[in-house]
Scaffold this active site. Structure first.
Site, PDB file in Angstrom:
ATOM      1  N   SER A 227       0.831  -1.192   0.000  1.00 22.24           N
ATOM      2  CA  SER A 227       0.000   0.000   0.000  1.00 22.24           C
ATOM      3  C   SER A 227       0.879   1.261   0.000  1.00 22.24           C
ATOM      4  O   SER A 227       1.776   1.363  -0.820  1.00 22.24           O
ATOM      5  CB  SER A 227      -0.949  -0.057   1.199  1.00 22.24           C
ATOM      6  OG  SER A 227      -1.993   0.840   1.038  1.00 22.24           O
ATOM      7  N   ASP A 342      -9.917  -3.718  -5.702  1.00 26.63           N
ATOM      8  CA  ASP A 342      -9.505  -2.763  -4.672  1.00 26.63           C
ATOM      9  C   ASP A 342     -10.542  -1.658  -4.469  1.00 26.63           C
ATOM     10  O   ASP A 342     -10.941  -0.985  -5.412  1.00 26.63           O
ATOM     11  CB  ASP A 342      -8.161  -2.151  -5.069  1.00 26.63           C
ATOM     12  CG  ASP A 342      -7.388  -1.636  -3.868  1.00 26.63           C
ATOM     13  OD1 ASP A 342      -8.002  -0.966  -3.018  1.00 26.63           O
ATOM     14  OD2 ASP A 342      -6.192  -1.923  -3.787  1.00 26.63           O
ATOM     15  N   HIS A 398      -8.055  -4.774  -1.538  1.00 26.60           N
ATOM     16  CA  HIS A 398      -6.761  -4.227  -1.133  1.00 26.60           C
ATOM     17  C   HIS A 398      -6.008  -5.120  -0.137  1.00 26.60           C
ATOM     18  O   HIS A 398      -6.532  -5.450   0.927  1.00 26.60           O
ATOM     19  CB  HIS A 398      -7.014  -2.849  -0.503  1.00 26.60           C
ATOM     20  CG  HIS A 398      -5.772  -2.021  -0.375  1.00 26.60           C
ATOM     21  ND1 HIS A 398      -5.021  -1.646  -1.461  1.00 26.60           N
ATOM     22  CD2 HIS A 398      -5.153  -1.478   0.701  1.00 26.60           C
ATOM     23  CE1 HIS A 398      -3.997  -0.910  -1.071  1.00 26.60           C
ATOM     24  NE2 HIS A 398      -4.059  -0.794   0.246  1.00 26.60           N
TER      25      HIS A 398
END
Ligand SMILES: *[C@@H]1O[C@H](CO)[C@@H](O)[C@H](O)[C@H]1NC(C)=O
Ligand SMILES: *[C@@H]1O[C@H](CO)[C@@H](O)[C@H](O)[C@H]1NC(C)=O
Ligand SMILES: *[C@@H]1O[C@H](CO)[C@@H](O)[C@H](O)[C@H]1NC(C)=O
Ligand SMILES: *[C@@H]1O[C@H](CO)[C@@H](O)[C@H](O)[C@H]1NC(C)=O
Length: 416
Positions: A227, A342, A398
């Site tokens: 991330s 995501d 995600h």
């Protein structure tokens, strides 16, 4: 010479008539380098003398040998090799792979037993075998090569995470184990709170400074970022005085995000949520929160250019910083992993350098359709034309991934 001859035979996959005694005595000679060395305990002169052995037999015998000599890490290494028939058969085809593997593996284990079996083998034959010459530990140059190949791994966590949390500990250990090299989760600031409440450029500077704590990283490093840690990983290549080899980002918002991820848990979320109220491009917010540093509203692009404290600079959108571009272009392989479902990184194509067309909140551009790419302001086009960018996908939301996805999308880029 006999030993080298035997191993060259192995290399050429004609594992017949191996002079096993020579091989073992070579190991024993190497073991003299281990203090304290028990010659009685490790004396294998009673072992099989010259006879045909298979590669598997060699491994099995080596295990008992290293067990007898108390070389725990060598035993562990070889046992693991045995339990992976595919690795083993690959090694049979290519001894070099085998040597590299145990060599790399041995670097990860504590050096309680001095040299490991792999290093001894390597030490013995390096000067004679053209196949492994590049890994020789004998010369100073060889030692440097040994230290830098394959690259150790620095891992960077995402928002609200911490190197101290079980997930990151496991992930880092897994990468180190699978790539058989040194792996370290490098903390930024003090972890979860800093990831929210430290300006993003400061986070990068902190990461950069923390890299220097590890001598293992001095000769180059592969970086893996999760991330927003993906942005830190990439920024290290541009902004730090370290050699960054491969950059692997999992769900990294390279072109920014159009909405700030929700901060829902922890006392620092209250602070963050209050601060962000000031407006995402407010200088206080830019300097004191992480995610604001990579916020980009395509409808107010000029404001982003003027006020984004981190991303507009890191992407060379504000002005061209040749140091950043040179660092970026020096990346050996840039692996961009996008999560297909995501809902955190908005838009998810940002994970592969795509974004909204400037002035639009609905027209998405592929990485190679953006002005940033076309004008090659950072070097994305350069890397692309050199075939150095790898686009990978993981099905899921995600950071929803399992080990087999890591095997497929991450590990291959950590072992070269
Ligand atoms: C190893 O063992 C053999 C036979 O048991 C003996 O002759 C030899 O001296 C020993 N070597 C060492 C280095 O202890
Ligand atoms: C990086 O190295 C250069 C030259 O050695 C030096 O001028 C610069 O200050 C260093 N930067 C950092 C962040 O250490
Ligand atoms: C841009 O990338 C896509 C996906 O890799 C590719 O299909 C397309 O041909 C590229 N376009 C240009 C102009 O290179
Ligand atoms: C791992 O995740 C992928 C993608 O979500 C999925 O297809 C696969 O079945 C999972 N494998 C295991 C072993 O859970």
């Amino acid at each position: 010479m006999k030993l080298a001859f035997a191993l060259l035979l192995l290399i050429s996959s004609q594992a017949t008539d191996i002079d096993y005694t020579s091989l073992i005595s070579g190991m024993l000679e190497g073991s003299q380098l281990i203090p304290p060395y028990s010659s009685t305990k490790c004396n294998l002169s009673q072992s099989k003398s010259s006879e045909s052995i298979s590669f598997t037999t060699l491994i099995i015998d080596s295990i008992s040998f290293s067990k007898a000599c108390g070389w725990a890490s060598a035993t562990k290494t070889l046992s693991m090799f045995l339990n992976h028939p595919s690795l083993l058969s690959k090694a049979e085809e290519d001894l070099n792979t085998f040597l590299k593997f145990i060599l790399y593996r041995s670097k990860e284990d504590p050096r309680t037993d001095g040299f490991t079996l792999g290093q001894m083998l390597e030490y013995r034959i390096a000067s004679l075998s053209p196949f492994v010459n590049q890994f020789t530990a004998k010369s100073e140059e060889g030692k440097r090569k040994l230290q830098s190949s394959p690259y150790p791994i620095a891992v960077f966590h995402g928002l609200g995470d911490c190197c101290c949390f079980p997930g990151m500990i496991e992930f880092t250990k897994y990468l180190g184990k699978e790539a058989a090299t040194f792996a370290k989760c490098v903390e930024v600031g003090d972890g979860p709170a800093s990831s929210w409440l430290m300006g993003f450029q400061k986070q990068v500077n902190s990461a950069c400074a923390n890299m220097n704590k590890y001598p293992e990283f001095q000769n180059g490093v592969n970086v893996v970022g999760l991330s927003q840690g993906g942005l830190i990983a990439r920024a290290l290549a541009e902004m730090c005085n370290i050699t960054v080899h491969n950059v692997i980002t999992m769900g990294g918002p390279h072109m920014g995000v159009m909405s700030i991820p929700n901060c829902e848990t922890g006392f620092y979320c209250d602070i963050f949520n209050d601060v962000i109220e000031l407006g995402v491009y407010d200088s206080f917010v830019q300097e004191n929160t992480g995610p604001a540093g990579y916020f980009k509203d395509p409808l107010t692009y000029n404001e982003y250019l003027a006020k984004s404290e981190f991303l507009a600079a890191a992407n060379n959108e504000k002005s061209i910083n040749t140091q950043y571009a040179n660092g970026f272009k020096a990346i050996n392989q840039l692996v961009l992993i996008e999560f297909t479902e995501d809902t955190v990184v908005d838009p998810k194509t940002s994970e592969q350098f795509g974004y909204f067309k400037i002035g639009s909140k609905k027209d998405l551009l592929l990485y190679n359709q953006t002005d940033d790419y076309i004008n090659d302001i950072l070097g994305l086009k350069t890397l692309d034309e050199q075939g150095k960018i790898v686009f990978e996908y993981i099905v899921g939301n995600h950071l929803q991934f399992n080990n087999s996805e890591v095997q497929r999308t991450v590990i291959p880029y950590l072992v070269n």
